[in-house]
Design an enzyme around this catalytic site. Sequence first.
Site, short mmCIF file in Angstrom:
data_model
loop_
_atom_site.label_atom_id
_atom_site.label_comp_id
_atom_site.label_asym_id
_atom_site.label_seq_id
_atom_site.Cartn_x
_atom_site.Cartn_y
_atom_site.Cartn_z
CB CYS A 277 -0.90 -0.02 1.24
SG CYS A 277 -2.02 1.37 1.37
CG HIS B 105 -5.80 -2.80 -0.44
ND1 HIS B 105 -4.75 -3.41 0.20
CD2 HIS B 105 -5.55 -1.47 -0.37
CE1 HIS B 105 -3.90 -2.48 0.64
NE2 HIS B 105 -4.38 -1.28 0.29
CD GLU B 106 -7.66 0.82 -2.55
OE1 GLU B 106 -7.52 1.62 -1.59
OE2 GLU B 106 -6.68 0.27 -3.09
CG HIS C 136 -7.32 2.05 2.64
ND1 HIS C 136 -6.38 2.59 3.48
CD2 HIS C 136 -6.62 1.40 1.68
CE1 HIS C 136 -5.17 2.28 3.05
NE2 HIS C 136 -5.29 1.55 1.95
#
Length: 136
Positions: free
Chosen positions: A85, A126-127, A130
């Site tokens: 990242c 993955h996002e 976040h």
Amino acid sequence: MVREICKDEVFLAQKAEAATEANLPVAEDLLETLIAHKHDCVGMAANMIGVNKRIIAFAGDGVHIVMFNPEIVKKSGPYDAEEGCLSLTGTRKAKRWKSIKVRYQNPAFQERFKTFTGWTAQIIQHELDHCEGIII
């Protein structure tokens, strides 16, 4: 406008707030920042540019896609992955799903559903971590 990448783990660990139409300029900045980092990044969440809103942008199937308020509504095929990242140093292990169905709003704030698989599904997951304040 291309923005600086946020590396503040305290900020990144906060759960993102819902995005509204007032956040369209944030989405534009997020997309421009992603494109500026295209050689080492395939997806970004708004908190990576210092904005705590539920917005993600990613490169998928040769185009860039922006999603507002995305959430996974169906998933299948768990597997283990290792990811890097721009906001964090090194790589980390993560549990991912081979196929996900996502509910989101497009830039016109119309609700949409779409199923993603493989690498694109992994980027989205993955996002979304976040957005949830999960630092993998």
